[in-house]
Design a protein around this motif. Sequence first.
Motif, PDB file in Angstrom:
ATOM      1  N   ILE A   1       0.844  -1.196   0.000  1.00 49.30           N
ATOM      2  CA  ILE A   1       0.000   0.000   0.000  1.00 49.30           C
ATOM      3  C   ILE A   1       0.875   1.242   0.000  1.00 49.30           C
ATOM      4  O   ILE A   1       1.946   1.270   0.604  1.00 49.30           O
ATOM      5  CB  ILE A   1      -0.975   0.020   1.196  1.00 49.30           C
ATOM      6  N   GLY A   2       0.396   2.251  -0.685  1.00 50.34           N
ATOM      7  CA  GLY A   2       1.156   3.496  -0.748  1.00 50.34           C
ATOM      8  C   GLY A   2       0.403   4.519  -1.548  1.00 50.34           C
ATOM      9  O   GLY A   2      -0.778   4.334  -1.840  1.00 50.34           O
ATOM     10  N   ALA A   3       1.092   5.594  -1.901  1.00 47.56           N
ATOM     11  CA  ALA A   3       0.549   6.633  -2.766  1.00 47.56           C
ATOM     12  C   ALA A   3      -0.578   7.430  -2.143  1.00 47.56           C
ATOM     13  O   ALA A   3      -1.231   8.201  -2.815  1.00 47.56           O
ATOM     14  CB  ALA A   3       0.074   6.049  -4.103  1.00 47.56           C
ATOM     15  N   GLU A   4      -0.835   7.232  -0.871  1.00 47.71           N
ATOM     16  CA  GLU A   4      -1.950   7.949  -0.235  1.00 47.71           C
ATOM     17  C   GLU A   4      -1.683   8.002   1.261  1.00 47.71           C
ATOM     18  O   GLU A   4      -1.138   7.060   1.820  1.00 47.71           O
ATOM     19  CB  GLU A   4      -3.249   7.177  -0.497  1.00 47.71           C
ATOM     20  N   PRO A   5      -2.110   9.099   1.904  1.00 49.15           N
ATOM     21  CA  PRO A   5      -1.887   9.185   3.347  1.00 49.15           C
ATOM     22  C   PRO A   5      -2.548   8.018   4.076  1.00 49.15           C
ATOM     23  O   PRO A   5      -3.699   7.696   3.801  1.00 49.15           O
ATOM     24  CB  PRO A   5      -2.582  10.489   3.746  1.00 49.15           C
ATOM     25  N   HIS A   6      -1.824   7.372   4.938  1.00 47.60           N
ATOM     26  CA  HIS A   6      -2.461   6.372   5.790  1.00 47.60           C
ATOM     27  C   HIS A   6      -1.622   6.158   7.042  1.00 47.60           C
ATOM     28  O   HIS A   6      -0.422   6.385   7.041  1.00 47.60           O
ATOM     29  CB  HIS A   6      -2.682   5.050   5.039  1.00 47.60           C
ATOM     30  N   THR A   7      -2.285   5.750   8.086  1.00 52.54           N
ATOM     31  CA  THR A   7      -1.598   5.556   9.360  1.00 52.54           C
ATOM     32  C   THR A   7      -1.367   4.068   9.579  1.00 52.54           C
ATOM     33  O   THR A   7      -1.853   3.221   8.824  1.00 52.54           O
ATOM     34  CB  THR A   7      -2.464   6.062  10.512  1.00 52.54           C
ATOM     35  N   ASP A   8      -0.669   3.783  10.661  1.00 49.53           N
ATOM     36  CA  ASP A   8      -0.432   2.390  11.000  1.00 49.53           C
ATOM     37  C   ASP A   8      -1.745   1.697  11.375  1.00 49.53           C
ATOM     38  O   ASP A   8      -1.920   0.505  11.108  1.00 49.53           O
ATOM     39  CB  ASP A   8       0.574   2.308  12.156  1.00 49.53           C
ATOM     40  N   GLU A   9      -2.677   2.453  11.970  1.00 49.40           N
ATOM     41  CA  GLU A   9      -3.978   1.878  12.337  1.00 49.40           C
ATOM     42  C   GLU A   9      -4.722   1.435  11.079  1.00 49.40           C
ATOM     43  O   GLU A   9      -5.350   0.380  11.039  1.00 49.40           O
ATOM     44  CB  GLU A   9      -4.839   2.896  13.110  1.00 49.40           C
ATOM     45  N   GLN A  10      -4.661   2.278  10.052  1.00 50.64           N
ATOM     46  CA  GLN A  10      -5.339   1.941   8.798  1.00 50.64           C
ATOM     47  C   GLN A  10      -4.711   0.686   8.179  1.00 50.64           C
ATOM     48  O   GLN A  10      -5.401  -0.172   7.653  1.00 50.64           O
ATOM     49  CB  GLN A  10      -5.237   3.116   7.828  1.00 50.64           C
TER      50      GLN A  10
ATOM     51  N   ASN B   1      -7.009  10.202   8.564  1.00 49.01           N
ATOM     52  CA  ASN B   1      -5.587   9.852   8.500  1.00 49.01           C
ATOM     53  C   ASN B   1      -4.814  10.884   7.706  1.00 49.01           C
ATOM     54  O   ASN B   1      -3.910  10.574   6.960  1.00 49.01           O
ATOM     55  CB  ASN B   1      -5.410   8.476   7.858  1.00 49.01           C
ATOM     56  N   GLY B   2      -5.233  12.128   7.853  1.00 44.39           N
ATOM     57  CA  GLY B   2      -4.699  13.156   6.953  1.00 44.39           C
ATOM     58  C   GLY B   2      -3.298  13.633   7.252  1.00 44.39           C
ATOM     59  O   GLY B   2      -2.847  14.590   6.672  1.00 44.39           O
ATOM     60  N   VAL B   3      -2.590  12.987   8.165  1.00 43.62           N
ATOM     61  CA  VAL B   3      -1.277  13.519   8.501  1.00 43.62           C
ATOM     62  C   VAL B   3      -0.163  12.967   7.637  1.00 43.62           C
ATOM     63  O   VAL B   3       0.767  13.671   7.287  1.00 43.62           O
ATOM     64  CB  VAL B   3      -0.916  13.280   9.985  1.00 43.62           C
ATOM     65  N   THR B   4      -0.259  11.701   7.283  1.00 45.92           N
ATOM     66  CA  THR B   4       0.851  11.138   6.524  1.00 45.92           C
ATOM     67  C   THR B   4       0.599  11.315   5.038  1.00 45.92           C
ATOM     68  O   THR B   4      -0.515  11.196   4.570  1.00 45.92           O
ATOM     69  CB  THR B   4       1.028   9.644   6.812  1.00 45.92           C
ATOM     70  N   LYS B   5       1.659  11.625   4.337  1.00 43.79           N
ATOM     71  CA  LYS B   5       1.482  11.839   2.908  1.00 43.79           C
ATOM     72  C   LYS B   5       2.565  11.138   2.134  1.00 43.79           C
ATOM     73  O   LYS B   5       3.727  11.180   2.489  1.00 43.79           O
ATOM     74  CB  LYS B   5       1.519  13.334   2.604  1.00 43.79           C
ATOM     75  N   GLU B   6       2.167  10.512   1.082  1.00 44.28           N
ATOM     76  CA  GLU B   6       3.155   9.920   0.196  1.00 44.28           C
ATOM     77  C   GLU B   6       2.965  10.480  -1.180  1.00 44.28           C
ATOM     78  O   GLU B   6       2.065  11.230  -1.443  1.00 44.28           O
ATOM     79  CB  GLU B   6       3.001   8.401   0.202  1.00 44.28           C
TER      80      GLU B   6
END
Lengths: 445, 144
Positions: free
Chosen positions: A212-221, A435-440
């Motif tokens: 998974i990648g290319a989109e913000p996501h957290t470890d919980e997601q 989960n808007g904090v992480t960004k790829e």
Amino acid sequence: MRKEFWQEDFEVLGKNDLKKLQVERLNATIEHAARSPYYKTLFQQKNIHKGDIKDIAQIRDLPFTTKQDLRENFPYGFLTLPKKEIIRLHSSSGTTGNPTVIFHNRHDLNSWANLMARSLFCAGIRDTDVFQNICGYGLFTGGLGFQYGIETLGALSIPAGAGNSLRQIKLMQDYGTTAAHAIPSYLGRLYEVFQSAGLDPKKDTKLKTLVIGAEPHTDEQRKRIEEMFGVRAFNSFGLSEMNGPGVAFECEYQNGLHIWEDAYVVEIVNPDTLEPVPDGEYGELVMTTLDRQSMPLIRYRTRDITRIIPGKCECGRTHRRIDRITGRSDDMFIIKGCNVFPMQIEGVLMKIPEVGSDYLITLVTLNGTDEMVVEVEVKKEWFKGDIRRLDNLTKMITAQIRDEVLAKPIVKLVEPGYIPKSEGKAVRVVDNRVNGVTKENISCS
Amino acid sequence: MAYEVSIFLENKIGHFERITNVLKETKINIRSMAINDTVNGWGILNLLVDDPDKAYEALSEKGISVALRKVIALEMKDEAGGLDDLLLQVAQADVNFNNALGRTIQETQTAILVLNVDDYEESIAKLNAKGIKILEDQKVYGNQ
């Protein structure tokens, strides 16, 4: 347990050997870069020559390269080779302003495919796997980048492309897919389609690995995805300026992403002072290509905010790990896997005579899916009381934004005066995503 | 010809009141209203008022998206079946409409049906041809 690597020679290199390799490759990169019109002039001005670098820390003496530099020298200003040698380009979206385009010769594509294969191997994927790439193919790097990597690794590739969930499920069942790559929010939707078809991916597929990648996501997601599909899910990081996917990848320990330091010099700098920060501290990721001939980039400011995770990884790989991207040092955001600059949306809106000058972009999570809501004021004098005309206007704005940024927005017309007026640097984007904090930064559509 | 006042209205708390407050301050009397909702979070508020021009000016001054739209006003009996009788005539005259307002006039035991149509002139001609009477403005606005 016996440790396995795709390229043991490179992946477990000692610190000093890795630095030595970097110095050697950086000098070669400077030599290549000096053939491009952009770096040729720059190196002459700054008195930079091949062979200057004796210690990798001297990279700090080299100038930064920015996205703006790429745009201003569009399309061929960074090219080091005659066009005859070039065999592919990848480009960003956008009809406003110059896109960001990256060129590759055969060496570059082979090098990228190898890094991608190494990344997949690192996440436990083998040539016995059946790998379904659920990602848009085309100018974006997520489709072909993974495709070449899967083929190089030797797994059976299914170039499924994006969307059409029922077909994705059928492919998984027909060919016994064991691994797949998709953006995290799509996997939530896909799971719903499984459920409404009366299927359980845990029982009714052979899936064991998701990338998974290319989109913000957290470890919980990630954990939710792992539970839904009964798989292990690995985080992937890349950006088109550094080829695309395959720049950094999680290993079996899922604790940070190994960034391939034989292929890139990695620096983390304070985005304001541009001074390096110590390992463990957050800053802007700055990257230099070490194995790209057609279009080397030196100290490229990715604008992604992350940190180096200090310490050794139990997997044995010596390449340092970066943490999930926590934000950007510019105003770009990523939605549905697409990189979006607010100026692109502004550019579309300002060409539509019916809408006013104020707009607001709100990023929200609706039913587990990230959506981009664009609120637009309808000009008072344009309002004629006709509901169908307003409906058509909504559809037209939706289509035009989608054409520009490739992500479909939810367009809402609002009464004049309800959007805060812009004063200097107005807040145009509000990020309310779960989960808007992480960004790829890999684009898929 | 008569006019209705059409207002672009977001489906948000307090937005409708903002409109009615302007009308209250301007001493505009609302005779009838219709509000629709859409899936997009906004709708159109249609008002029949005693002075449409004054309402338009006051709302417009406050920056509200407002429009005056020509409407056709027809009379019917204020009794069971009154609307059906009238709509049958309208259908027979081959007139289609997009939205409608209605109000009763107690003194005369009659009611008014206000129609918004795509082609105003053609609709008027069709109704006239069928002998359907079209009401005067001031009667529609309740000023007579």
